[in-house]
Design a protein around this motif. Structure first.
Motif, PDB file in Angstrom:
ATOM      1  N   CYS A  92       0.991   5.064  -0.337  1.00  0.00           N
ATOM      2  CA  CYS A  92      -0.048   6.504  -0.171  1.00  0.00           C
ATOM      3  C   CYS A  92       0.869   7.634  -0.602  1.00  0.00           C
ATOM      4  CB  CYS A  92      -0.382   6.683   1.082  1.00  0.00           C
ATOM      5  SG  CYS A  92      -1.106   5.289   1.974  1.00  0.00           S
TER       6      CYS A  92
ATOM      7  N   ARG B  89       1.050  -1.092   0.276  1.00  0.00           N
ATOM      8  CA  ARG B  89      -0.014   0.120  -0.064  1.00  0.00           C
ATOM      9  C   ARG B  89       0.844   1.309  -0.218  1.00  0.00           C
ATOM     10  NH1 ARG B  89      -2.691  -1.297   5.430  1.00  0.00           N
ATOM     11  NH2 ARG B  89      -0.689  -1.490   5.591  1.00  0.00           N
TER      12      ARG B  89
ATOM     13  N   LEU C  57      -3.749  10.309   0.091  1.00  0.00           N
ATOM     14  CA  LEU C  57      -4.069  10.762   1.998  1.00  0.00           C
ATOM     15  C   LEU C  57      -3.779  12.131   2.321  1.00  0.00           C
ATOM     16  CD1 LEU C  57      -3.248   7.540   4.000  1.00  0.00           C
ATOM     17  CD2 LEU C  57      -5.451   8.173   2.903  1.00  0.00           C
TER      18      LEU C  57
ATOM     19  N   CYS D 241      -0.755   2.657   5.294  1.00  0.00           N
ATOM     20  CA  CYS D 241       0.270   2.771   4.198  1.00  0.00           C
ATOM     21  C   CYS D 241       1.620   1.956   4.626  1.00  0.00           C
ATOM     22  CB  CYS D 241       0.512   4.042   4.024  1.00  0.00           C
ATOM     23  SG  CYS D 241      -0.591   5.309   4.051  1.00  0.00           S
TER      24      CYS D 241
ATOM     25  N   ARG E 219      -2.840   5.192  -3.280  1.00  0.00           N
ATOM     26  CA  ARG E 219      -4.136   6.198  -2.970  1.00  0.00           C
ATOM     27  C   ARG E 219      -3.445   7.267  -2.716  1.00  0.00           C
ATOM     28  NH1 ARG E 219      -7.349   3.977   2.042  1.00  0.00           N
ATOM     29  NH2 ARG E 219      -5.865   4.348   3.639  1.00  0.00           N
TER      30      ARG E 219
END
Length: 188
Positions: free
Chosen positions: A68, A66, A96, A107, A94
């Motif tokens: 971020c 993950r 944030l 993350c 993604r």
């Protein structure tokens, strides 16, 4: 004004318009060249970031990894498009907000754009004690917080490593990446 005078004025206007369009052409070409360079830099940054991630090891192997994106970024567009690491493992990307309280739990790695000092401090406090790899895009002196700090130019994307931050992060980085950072930093 006579018909000949109107034609002359019309010709002058047409000539001026043509000159203005010709002068605007190189400006558009410069914008296009700048856009191409920006895209090339973004692709190069993506390759460097994916390379760094591929040589990092977390205490527990995150699947998917993950990543971020925090703060306004200049070169992260290609990172958002891709969903695989160099190794073929899935990558979840993604955005944030800098002050998101869940950043440490949400993350495995953070790609940091432009943040003010307070936001940076709060972000690093939030991930402190958690195995989170951090990469700074913005002009960061690489002395506090970030594990990796990118140096982006038209010629290359280099990076610096903050060994103190690496040691505290809980993420292990392969020694060859650390050596690569030293070599790239020396190049003109």
């Amino acid at each position: 004004m006579t018909v000949a005078g109107k034609r002359m004025t019309g010709c002058v206007h047409s000539l001026l318009l043509a000159v203005l369009l010709l002068m605007a052409g190189p400006a558009r070409a410069d914008d296009s060249a700048t856009s191409v360079q920006a895209q090339q830099r973004a692709k190069a940054v993506t390759q460097v970031v994916l390379g760094i991630l591929s040589y990092a090891r977390w205490p527990a192997d995150p699947v998917p990894l993950r990543l971020c994106l925090v703060g306004p970024t200049e070169y992260a567009d290609d990172l958002i498009k891709g969903n695989l690491q160099n190794s073929g493992q899935p990558l979840q990307v993604r955005r944030l907000l800098a002050d998101d309280r869940e950043v440490a739990q949400a993350c495995d790695a953070v790609y940091i754009g432009k943040l003010d000092h307070g936001q940076r401090d709060r972000l690093f406090q939030a991930v402190s004690g958690h195995p989170v790899l951090s990469i700074s895009e913005a002009d960061d002196p690489c002395t506090v917080g970030s594990l990796f700090c990118l140096r982006v130019s038209d010629q290359q994307v280099a990076f610096e490593v903050n060994l103190d931050s690496v040691a505290r992060s809980g993420v292990r980085i392969h020694p060859s990446v650390l050596q690569l950072s030293r070599r790239r930093a020396v190049q003109p």
